[in-house]
Design a protein around this motif. Structure first.
Motif, short mmCIF file in Angstrom:
data_model
loop_
_atom_site.label_atom_id
_atom_site.label_comp_id
_atom_site.label_asym_id
_atom_site.label_seq_id
_atom_site.Cartn_x
_atom_site.Cartn_y
_atom_site.Cartn_z
N ARG A 1 6.99 -7.36 -0.27
CA ARG A 1 6.34 -7.29 1.04
C ARG A 1 6.80 -8.43 1.94
O ARG A 1 7.13 -8.23 3.11
CB ARG A 1 4.82 -7.37 0.84
CG ARG A 1 4.00 -7.38 2.15
CD ARG A 1 2.66 -8.06 1.94
NE ARG A 1 2.82 -9.46 1.57
CZ ARG A 1 1.88 -10.18 0.96
NH1 ARG A 1 0.73 -9.63 0.64
NH2 ARG A 1 2.10 -11.45 0.68
N TRP B 1 11.42 -6.61 -9.31
CA TRP B 1 12.75 -6.36 -8.76
C TRP B 1 13.64 -7.56 -9.07
O TRP B 1 13.19 -8.70 -9.03
CB TRP B 1 12.70 -6.20 -7.23
CG TRP B 1 11.88 -5.05 -6.74
CD1 TRP B 1 10.53 -4.89 -6.80
CD2 TRP B 1 12.38 -3.88 -6.10
NE1 TRP B 1 10.15 -3.71 -6.24
CE2 TRP B 1 11.26 -3.06 -5.79
CE3 TRP B 1 13.65 -3.45 -5.72
CZ2 TRP B 1 11.39 -1.84 -5.15
CZ3 TRP B 1 13.78 -2.23 -5.08
CH2 TRP B 1 12.66 -1.44 -4.80
N THR C 1 6.65 -3.04 -10.66
CA THR C 1 7.02 -3.47 -9.32
C THR C 1 8.02 -4.62 -9.34
O THR C 1 8.32 -5.18 -8.31
CB THR C 1 5.76 -3.92 -8.55
OG1 THR C 1 5.17 -5.04 -9.23
CG2 THR C 1 4.75 -2.80 -8.46
N ARG D 1 8.10 -9.61 -7.32
CA ARG D 1 7.02 -8.67 -7.55
C ARG D 1 6.57 -8.05 -6.22
O ARG D 1 7.18 -8.27 -5.19
CB ARG D 1 5.89 -9.37 -8.28
CG ARG D 1 6.34 -9.85 -9.67
CD ARG D 1 5.19 -10.33 -10.54
NE ARG D 1 5.64 -10.48 -11.94
CZ ARG D 1 6.21 -11.57 -12.43
NH1 ARG D 1 6.39 -12.63 -11.66
NH2 ARG D 1 6.60 -11.61 -13.70
N ALA D 2 5.51 -7.26 -6.27
CA ALA D 2 5.10 -6.48 -5.09
C ALA D 2 4.90 -7.36 -3.86
O ALA D 2 5.36 -7.04 -2.76
CB ALA D 2 3.83 -5.71 -5.41
N GLU E 1 0.24 -8.51 -10.82
CA GLU E 1 1.56 -8.47 -11.39
C GLU E 1 1.68 -7.24 -12.28
O GLU E 1 1.02 -7.12 -13.31
CB GLU E 1 1.83 -9.74 -12.20
CG GLU E 1 1.81 -11.00 -11.36
CD GLU E 1 2.17 -12.23 -12.16
OE1 GLU E 1 2.05 -13.32 -11.62
OE2 GLU E 1 2.55 -12.09 -13.34
#
Length: 229
Positions: free
Chosen positions: A162, A118, A116, A157-158, A112
């Motif tokens: 994805r 959003w 990153t 988060r990232a 975390e």
């Protein structure tokens, strides 16, 4: 040429040819004294271009391109073409991202990092979808965003980005939400990726087919533009 002559080349109905002219996808036809349409090689080229564009970009975009050409707004037509290529490039990048992710998946949580994070609006804008679509993916179990402790707003988060990119890719490939949720869960847990690999291979073939269709459509459109007065 008669409408039947143009229709026969593509295995479509004469009414379809007349409809395409009505909708501005073909230039207006001349009329005989008795009112019959008379088409030329220019119309035949326009029809070839339009149908090739449909295969490459879909009916709506193909129609927009032909309408722009007939409005003598070539820049608008080329902008629509560019957007199609940009989407294809984005899909290829997403596909490569997912493939890379498969090789680096772990069962542990994704790191975390604040950089990153959003918001739902930012993620929706990144994907070119609505916030309602992102919420639908969350309800289907595809996305599992956290919440900001202060505001209660969703935080992506990232790993969430994805998963959202993967969901967007598979939705464009026609996969139902339930199947996408299963595939995304496999990505999260790294507990068997056979379905994911098969999905990516299928989508890779579709991207290749679309890319080739775009090449053909560009050639047909170029031929037609040069034929026009």
């Amino acid at each position: 040429m008669r409408p039947a002559d143009l229709a026969r080349e593509h295995g479509i109905s004469t009414q379809a040819v007349r409809n395409y002219e009505r909708d501005g996808f073909l230039p207006p036809a001349e009329r005989t004294a008795s009112g019959y349409r008379v088409y030329t090689e220019t119309h035949a080229s326009a029809l070839r271009a339009f149908l090739a564009l449909v295969t490459a970009y879909g009916h709506a975009t193909a129609g927009g391109i032909m309408n722009a050409v007939h409005d003598d707004d070539l820049d608008r037509a080329l902008t629509l073409v560019d957007r199609g290529h940009a989407q294809l490039s984005r899909d290829r990048e997403t596909l490569n991202t997912v493939r890379t992710a498969i090789g680096h998946l772990t069962t542990g949580p994704a790191p975390e990092r604040a950089a990153t994070d959003w918001s739902i609006g930012e993620l929706a804008h990144r994907l070119g979808v609505t916030a309602a679509t992102v919420r639908a993916w969350e309800r289907a179990g595809i996305l599992m965003p956290g919440r900001d402790r202060t505001t209660g707003y969703r935080v992506f988060r990232a790993a969430d980005v994805r998963d959202a990119e993967l969901a967007h890719l598979l939705r464009r490939g026609g996969y139902p939400l339930g199947q996408i949720a299963t595939v995304v869960e496999q990505v999260r847990t790294a507990g068997g990726t056979e379905s994911l690999v098969q999905a990516l291979e299928t989508w890779q073939r579709r991207l290749t087919e679309r890319g080739l269709a775009m090449l053909d459509a560009a050639a047909r459109l170029g031929e037609y533009v040069r034929l026009r007065p």
